[in-house]
Scaffold this motif. Structure first.
Motif, short mmCIF file in Angstrom:
data_model
loop_
_atom_site.label_atom_id
_atom_site.label_comp_id
_atom_site.label_asym_id
_atom_site.label_seq_id
_atom_site.Cartn_x
_atom_site.Cartn_y
_atom_site.Cartn_z
N ASP A 90 0.58 -1.19 -0.16
CA ASP A 90 -0.07 -0.32 -0.14
C ASP A 90 1.19 1.15 -0.26
OD1 ASP A 90 -2.42 -1.50 -0.46
OD2 ASP A 90 -2.88 -0.96 2.24
N TYR A 91 1.87 1.57 0.33
CA TYR A 91 2.91 2.72 1.22
C TYR A 91 3.38 2.68 -0.18
CZ TYR A 91 7.07 5.31 2.10
OH TYR A 91 7.53 6.57 2.06
N VAL A 92 3.85 1.56 -0.86
CA VAL A 92 4.53 1.55 -2.85
C VAL A 92 3.90 2.55 -3.54
CG1 VAL A 92 5.38 0.31 -4.05
CG2 VAL A 92 6.13 0.16 -1.67
N THR A 95 3.38 5.71 -2.80
CA THR A 95 4.44 6.54 -3.48
C THR A 95 4.91 6.77 -4.97
OG1 THR A 95 6.17 5.33 -1.20
CG2 THR A 95 6.90 6.20 -3.90
N PHE A 96 3.96 5.25 -5.68
CA PHE A 96 4.57 4.86 -7.27
C PHE A 96 3.13 6.60 -7.66
CE2 PHE A 96 5.32 0.63 -7.73
CZ PHE A 96 6.42 0.88 -8.60
N THR A 97 1.92 6.22 -7.20
CA THR A 97 0.59 7.78 -7.76
C THR A 97 1.30 8.95 -6.82
OG1 THR A 97 -0.62 5.76 -7.09
CG2 THR A 97 -1.99 8.20 -7.28
N ILE A 107 17.15 -0.60 -1.84
CA ILE A 107 17.64 -0.61 -0.95
C ILE A 107 18.17 -1.09 -0.06
CG2 ILE A 107 19.22 1.23 -0.41
CD1 ILE A 107 18.79 1.48 -3.70
N GLU A 108 18.92 -1.61 0.00
CA GLU A 108 19.16 -2.06 1.58
C GLU A 108 20.22 -1.74 1.69
OE1 GLU A 108 19.00 -6.03 4.60
OE2 GLU A 108 17.70 -6.39 2.33
N GLY A 109 21.10 -1.54 3.03
CA GLY A 109 22.16 -0.50 3.26
C GLY A 109 23.34 -0.10 2.69
N GLY A 110 22.40 0.50 1.67
CA GLY A 110 22.93 1.48 0.66
C GLY A 110 23.39 0.67 -0.67
N ASN A 111 22.34 -0.56 -0.98
CA ASN A 111 22.62 -1.48 -1.90
C ASN A 111 22.10 -2.02 -2.75
OD1 ASN A 111 25.99 -2.19 -1.58
ND2 ASN A 111 25.46 -2.93 -0.16
N LEU A 112 21.60 -2.02 -3.96
CA LEU A 112 20.23 -2.26 -4.83
C LEU A 112 20.10 -3.47 -4.70
CD1 LEU A 112 18.77 -1.09 -6.72
CD2 LEU A 112 20.27 -1.86 -8.90
N VAL A 113 19.31 -3.90 -4.14
CA VAL A 113 18.71 -5.32 -4.12
C VAL A 113 17.79 -6.13 -4.74
CG1 VAL A 113 19.67 -5.73 -1.70
CG2 VAL A 113 17.48 -5.08 -1.66
N GLY A 114 16.88 -5.31 -5.13
CA GLY A 114 16.15 -5.23 -6.64
C GLY A 114 14.88 -3.95 -6.92
N ILE A 115 13.73 -4.25 -7.90
CA ILE A 115 13.32 -3.47 -8.76
C ILE A 115 12.41 -3.65 -8.69
CG2 ILE A 115 13.93 -4.11 -10.76
CD1 ILE A 115 14.25 -0.56 -11.04
N VAL A 116 11.20 -2.96 -8.26
CA VAL A 116 9.54 -3.40 -8.30
C VAL A 116 8.83 -2.11 -9.39
CG1 VAL A 116 7.46 -3.37 -6.99
CG2 VAL A 116 9.89 -4.02 -5.92
N SER A 117 8.47 -2.80 -10.10
CA SER A 117 7.60 -1.86 -10.59
C SER A 117 6.04 -2.09 -10.54
CB SER A 117 7.47 -2.59 -12.59
OG SER A 117 6.43 -3.73 -12.44
N ILE A 118 4.88 -0.62 -10.51
CA ILE A 118 3.77 -0.58 -10.74
C ILE A 118 3.20 -2.06 -10.15
CG2 ILE A 118 3.30 0.27 -12.30
CD1 ILE A 118 0.94 2.34 -10.56
#
Length: 146
Positions: A90-92, A95-97, A107-118
């Motif tokens: 719901d938060y994400v 954020t998109f909207t 991001i986790e610990g400053g590192n890129l760990v994934g990407i999520v699309s709408i």
């Protein structure tokens, strides 16, 4: 449900683009991988921006003939909006909207760990609602012993 579930299901492999590459190179990668955005990273593989199909279309409209030489830094969104694994769907979604974006680097610990699309979020929310509806229907139809 949290973003972590989506990343676990989808995987943490994120197609990135090093700074200094051209927009034309970004287009080639987007087409090859059938994706809508690339996270731009620095020499330490840290996210510094994101370039989307929309950014590229805008640049083609403004400077179409120079697209082959245009560095991604000129076109990318450098005010990177990111999420974390603990973010709720719901938060994400909000954020998109609110930010009018369709891709959210995680991001986790400053590192890129994934990407999520709408699309990932919508699919997960539909699955969650379908499961909830099934249990409610089963409960109403008295399918549970007791």
């Amino acid at each position: 449900m949290t973003v972590k579930k989506i990343v676990e299901h989808k995987g943490s492999n994120v197609i990135t683009l090093p700074m200094g590459r051209t927009v034309n190179h970004a287009i080639e990668i987007l087409i090859r991988h059938n994706i809508g955005a690339l996270v731009v990273v620095d020499e330490k593989n840290k996210p510094v921006g994101i370039i989307s199909e929309r950014d590229i279309l805008r640049e083609i409209h403004n400077r179409g003939d120079a697209i082959h030489e245009t560095p991604v830094e000129r076109v990318m969104s450098s005010e990177l909006i990111v999420g974390v694994l603990e973010d709720t769907l719901d938060y994400v979604r909000c954020t998109f909207t609110k930010n009018r974006i369709r891709h959210l680097p995680i991001i986790e610990g400053g590192n890129l760990v994934g990407i999520v699309s709408i699309g990932d979020v919508v699919k997960a929310l539909i699955k969650e609602k379908d499961t909830e509806n099934k249990y409610l229907r089963d409960f109403i139809m008295d399918k549970y012993p007791g």
